[in-house]
Design a protein around this motif. Structure first.
Motif, PDB file in Angstrom:
ATOM      1  N   GLY A 119      14.444  24.877 -35.407  1.00 40.31           N
ATOM      2  CA  GLY A 119      13.999  24.222 -36.633  1.00 40.31           C
ATOM      3  C   GLY A 119      13.123  23.014 -36.414  1.00 40.31           C
ATOM      4  O   GLY A 119      12.605  22.449 -37.386  1.00 40.31           O
ATOM      5  N   GLU A 120      12.920  22.597 -35.172  1.00 43.67           N
ATOM      6  CA  GLU A 120      12.017  21.486 -34.891  1.00 43.67           C
ATOM      7  C   GLU A 120      10.584  21.985 -35.019  1.00 43.67           C
ATOM      8  O   GLU A 120      10.103  22.772 -34.189  1.00 43.67           O
ATOM      9  CB  GLU A 120      12.261  20.932 -33.486  1.00 43.67           C
ATOM     10  N   ASN A 121       9.889  21.542 -36.055  1.00 39.97           N
ATOM     11  CA  ASN A 121       8.550  22.052 -36.338  1.00 39.97           C
ATOM     12  C   ASN A 121       7.439  21.230 -35.714  1.00 39.97           C
ATOM     13  O   ASN A 121       6.258  21.565 -35.856  1.00 39.97           O
ATOM     14  CB  ASN A 121       8.338  22.132 -37.847  1.00 39.97           C
ATOM     15  N   ASN A 122       7.787  20.139 -35.048  1.00 39.94           N
ATOM     16  CA  ASN A 122       6.803  19.322 -34.339  1.00 39.94           C
ATOM     17  C   ASN A 122       7.253  19.120 -32.890  1.00 39.94           C
ATOM     18  O   ASN A 122       7.388  17.978 -32.444  1.00 39.94           O
ATOM     19  CB  ASN A 122       6.635  17.969 -35.031  1.00 39.94           C
ATOM     20  N   PRO A 123       7.489  20.214 -32.170  1.00 38.97           N
ATOM     21  CA  PRO A 123       7.973  20.047 -30.795  1.00 38.97           C
ATOM     22  C   PRO A 123       6.976  19.281 -29.943  1.00 38.97           C
ATOM     23  O   PRO A 123       5.774  19.567 -29.965  1.00 38.97           O
ATOM     24  CB  PRO A 123       8.136  21.495 -30.303  1.00 38.97           C
ATOM     25  N   GLY A 124       7.477  18.295 -29.238  1.00 35.77           N
ATOM     26  CA  GLY A 124       6.618  17.478 -28.400  1.00 35.77           C
ATOM     27  C   GLY A 124       6.192  16.171 -29.023  1.00 35.77           C
ATOM     28  O   GLY A 124       5.687  15.291 -28.324  1.00 35.77           O
ATOM     29  N   SER A 125       6.361  16.025 -30.339  1.00 38.49           N
ATOM     30  CA  SER A 125       5.933  14.784 -30.979  1.00 38.49           C
ATOM     31  C   SER A 125       6.797  13.625 -30.500  1.00 38.49           C
ATOM     32  O   SER A 125       8.008  13.764 -30.308  1.00 38.49           O
ATOM     33  CB  SER A 125       6.019  14.910 -32.499  1.00 38.49           C
ATOM     34  N   LEU A 126       6.159  12.489 -30.295  1.00 34.75           N
ATOM     35  CA  LEU A 126       6.868  11.300 -29.826  1.00 34.75           C
ATOM     36  C   LEU A 126       7.432  10.528 -31.011  1.00 34.75           C
ATOM     37  O   LEU A 126       6.796  10.474 -32.075  1.00 34.75           O
ATOM     38  CB  LEU A 126       5.926  10.405 -29.035  1.00 34.75           C
TER      39      LEU A 126
ATOM     40  N   SER B 138      -0.839  22.449 -23.939  1.00 37.42           N
ATOM     41  CA  SER B 138      -0.897  22.015 -22.541  1.00 37.42           C
ATOM     42  C   SER B 138      -2.172  21.268 -22.191  1.00 37.42           C
ATOM     43  O   SER B 138      -2.250  20.635 -21.140  1.00 37.42           O
ATOM     44  CB  SER B 138      -0.732  23.225 -21.615  1.00 37.42           C
ATOM     45  N   GLY B 139      -3.188  21.341 -23.051  1.00 38.35           N
ATOM     46  CA  GLY B 139      -4.430  20.626 -22.789  1.00 38.35           C
ATOM     47  C   GLY B 139      -4.579  19.341 -23.579  1.00 38.35           C
ATOM     48  O   GLY B 139      -5.607  18.671 -23.483  1.00 38.35           O
ATOM     49  N   THR B 140      -3.546  18.975 -24.341  1.00 38.17           N
ATOM     50  CA  THR B 140      -3.625  17.770 -25.176  1.00 38.17           C
ATOM     51  C   THR B 140      -3.444  16.516 -24.335  1.00 38.17           C
ATOM     52  O   THR B 140      -2.443  16.380 -23.626  1.00 38.17           O
ATOM     53  CB  THR B 140      -2.549  17.804 -26.279  1.00 38.17           C
ATOM     54  N   THR B 141      -4.392  15.608 -24.405  1.00 34.41           N
ATOM     55  CA  THR B 141      -4.264  14.324 -23.710  1.00 34.41           C
ATOM     56  C   THR B 141      -3.977  13.232 -24.732  1.00 34.41           C
ATOM     57  O   THR B 141      -4.016  13.457 -25.938  1.00 34.41           O
ATOM     58  CB  THR B 141      -5.554  13.980 -22.946  1.00 34.41           C
ATOM     59  N   GLY B 142      -3.683  12.048 -24.245  1.00 34.47           N
ATOM     60  CA  GLY B 142      -3.422  10.926 -25.139  1.00 34.47           C
ATOM     61  C   GLY B 142      -4.705  10.259 -25.581  1.00 34.47           C
ATOM     62  O   GLY B 142      -5.713  10.286 -24.870  1.00 34.47           O
TER      63      GLY B 142
ATOM     64  N   ALA C 268       0.278  12.468 -20.776  1.00 34.00           N
ATOM     65  CA  ALA C 268       0.608  13.753 -21.378  1.00 34.00           C
ATOM     66  C   ALA C 268       1.280  14.663 -20.359  1.00 34.00           C
ATOM     67  O   ALA C 268       2.249  15.368 -20.678  1.00 34.00           O
ATOM     68  CB  ALA C 268      -0.659  14.405 -21.920  1.00 34.00           C
ATOM     69  N   ALA C 269       0.801  14.655 -19.120  1.00 32.70           N
ATOM     70  CA  ALA C 269       1.368  15.522 -18.084  1.00 32.70           C
ATOM     71  C   ALA C 269       2.840  15.215 -17.837  1.00 32.70           C
ATOM     72  O   ALA C 269       3.643  16.119 -17.557  1.00 32.70           O
ATOM     73  CB  ALA C 269       0.576  15.375 -16.788  1.00 32.70           C
ATOM     74  N   GLU C 270       3.229  13.940 -17.948  1.00 39.24           N
ATOM     75  CA  GLU C 270       4.625  13.571 -17.708  1.00 39.24           C
ATOM     76  C   GLU C 270       5.544  14.072 -18.813  1.00 39.24           C
ATOM     77  O   GLU C 270       6.731  14.299 -18.582  1.00 39.24           O
ATOM     78  CB  GLU C 270       4.743  12.056 -17.571  1.00 39.24           C
ATOM     79  N   VAL C 271       5.018  14.259 -20.004  1.00 38.96           N
ATOM     80  CA  VAL C 271       5.823  14.727 -21.136  1.00 38.96           C
ATOM     81  C   VAL C 271       5.812  16.249 -21.243  1.00 38.96           C
ATOM     82  O   VAL C 271       6.813  16.862 -21.629  1.00 38.96           O
ATOM     83  CB  VAL C 271       5.312  14.106 -22.455  1.00 38.96           C
TER      84      VAL C 271
ATOM     85  N   TYR D  48      14.343  12.596 -24.351  1.00 43.87           N
ATOM     86  CA  TYR D  48      14.546  12.772 -25.793  1.00 43.87           C
ATOM     87  C   TYR D  48      13.550  13.773 -26.360  1.00 43.87           C
ATOM     88  O   TYR D  48      13.918  14.656 -27.146  1.00 43.87           O
ATOM     89  CB  TYR D  48      14.394  11.421 -26.488  1.00 43.87           C
ATOM     90  N   VAL D  49      12.280  13.651 -25.980  1.00 43.01           N
ATOM     91  CA  VAL D  49      11.246  14.545 -26.517  1.00 43.01           C
ATOM     92  C   VAL D  49      11.532  15.992 -26.111  1.00 43.01           C
ATOM     93  O   VAL D  49      11.396  16.916 -26.922  1.00 43.01           O
ATOM     94  CB  VAL D  49       9.852  14.100 -26.027  1.00 43.01           C
ATOM     95  N   ALA D  50      11.939  16.212 -24.854  1.00 43.56           N
ATOM     96  CA  ALA D  50      12.252  17.565 -24.401  1.00 43.56           C
ATOM     97  C   ALA D  50      13.457  18.128 -25.152  1.00 43.56           C
ATOM     98  O   ALA D  50      13.468  19.296 -25.560  1.00 43.56           O
ATOM     99  CB  ALA D  50      12.517  17.562 -22.898  1.00 43.56           C
TER     100      ALA D  50
END
Length: 280
Positions: A71-78, A150-154, A231-234, A62-64
């Motif tokens: 128009g998705e301004n928060n790509p990657g947000s859960l 790419s460097g963002t962790t949880g 984070a790596a899995e997403v 879903y996130v991908a």
């Protein structure tokens, strides 16, 4: 010399033998029950793991897919957990992602937003809906913007390991009484605002909810089963989606910006811009 009664001796031997047989049978029965109990527990954990893995794959997909949308301004947000007020069907929003679970909010714990993700409602072996926790830097608040790269962790942790999100099978209700755990007699209402302490135990049931979660706890007072999403899995799906969007939305505009006619030249060649002056 006076001898004992042979019949009595024979009877005593039979009684001793019978007692030994009964003791052995009891030991075998207890061992068999323990073995069956262990096998049943393992089967329950395996079944929960299958259901939670389905939820995990649905969440990552879903996130991908969202990140790839124009128009998705928060790509990657859960997506956020289900709003507490949508716990029962009275609002018509049961299973939909809630709002405000990101940087501007307190830690969010709630039920898994199965309807938003396009799955059926997913239950553990105890018949309970799955629960879900989002790291604050991977969720989104209305009017806010997530900053994910790419460097963002949880900011969540599961047994000390950083996670972007957690999916939890809460199991059957317990009376939590172990040392080190907040005493709580869990009840499972069907209406109203749910309290996560009725579903999650010990370190996972702290209030207010913190960012530290665990996969094990005291026997008899803990039965949460958890799968983490790193984070790596997403990020793999997000990066591919963003690369496609750049190719689709940004590259054509850049090409047109450097078309020769834009610079007063003939032909359809594209020109490199001048380098910026040092003064700029």
């Amino acid at each position: 010399m006076k001898r004992g009664n042979p019949k009595r001796q024979h009877g005593a031997a039979l009684l001793a033998l019978l007692a030994a047989i009964m003791l052995g049978a009891s030991w075998f029965l207890v061992s068999q029950l323990n073995s069956e109990s262990g096998a049943a527990a393992a089967a329950r954990k395996t079944r929960n793991a299958e259901v939670m893995n389905r939820a995990k794959q649905a969440l990552i997909g879903y996130v991908a897919a969202q990140a790839a949308k124009a128009g998705e301004n928060n790509p990657g947000s859960l997506p956020c957990p289900e709003n507490p007020g949508d716990f029962d069907s009275s609002t018509g929003r049961q299973g939909l992602a809630g709002t405000n679970c990101g940087l501007l909010s307190a830690q969010k714990v709630g039920r898994f937003p199965w309807r938003t993700l396009g799955t059926e409602q997913l239950f553990d072996v105890a018949g309970e809906s799955l629960w879900y926790v989002v790291s604050r830097n991977w969720g989104v608040d209305i009017g806010a913007r997530t900053t994910i790269n790419s460097g963002t962790t949880g900011q969540l942790t599961l047994d000390g390991v950083p996670m972007a999100a957690l999916i939890i099978a809460p199991g059957a209700a317990l009376t939590v009484s172990a040392a080190g755990c907040t005493a709580w007699n869990q009840v499972r209402p069907t209406m109203g605002m749910p309290d996560w302490r009725n579903y999650l135990e010990c370190e996972n049931g702290t209030t207010p909810a913190d960012a530290a979660f665990v996969s094990t706890g005291p026997s008899g007072s803990f039965n949460d089963q958890i799968v983490g999403i790193t984070a790596a899995e997403v990020l793999g799906g997000i990066e591919a989606a963003i690369a496609h969007r750049i190719e689709r939305e940004i590259v054509p505009t850049l090409r047109d910006a450097y078309l020769a006619t834009t610079w007063g030249l003939a032909g359809m060649e594209r020109m490199f811009p001048f380098a910026a002056a040092f003064a700029d």
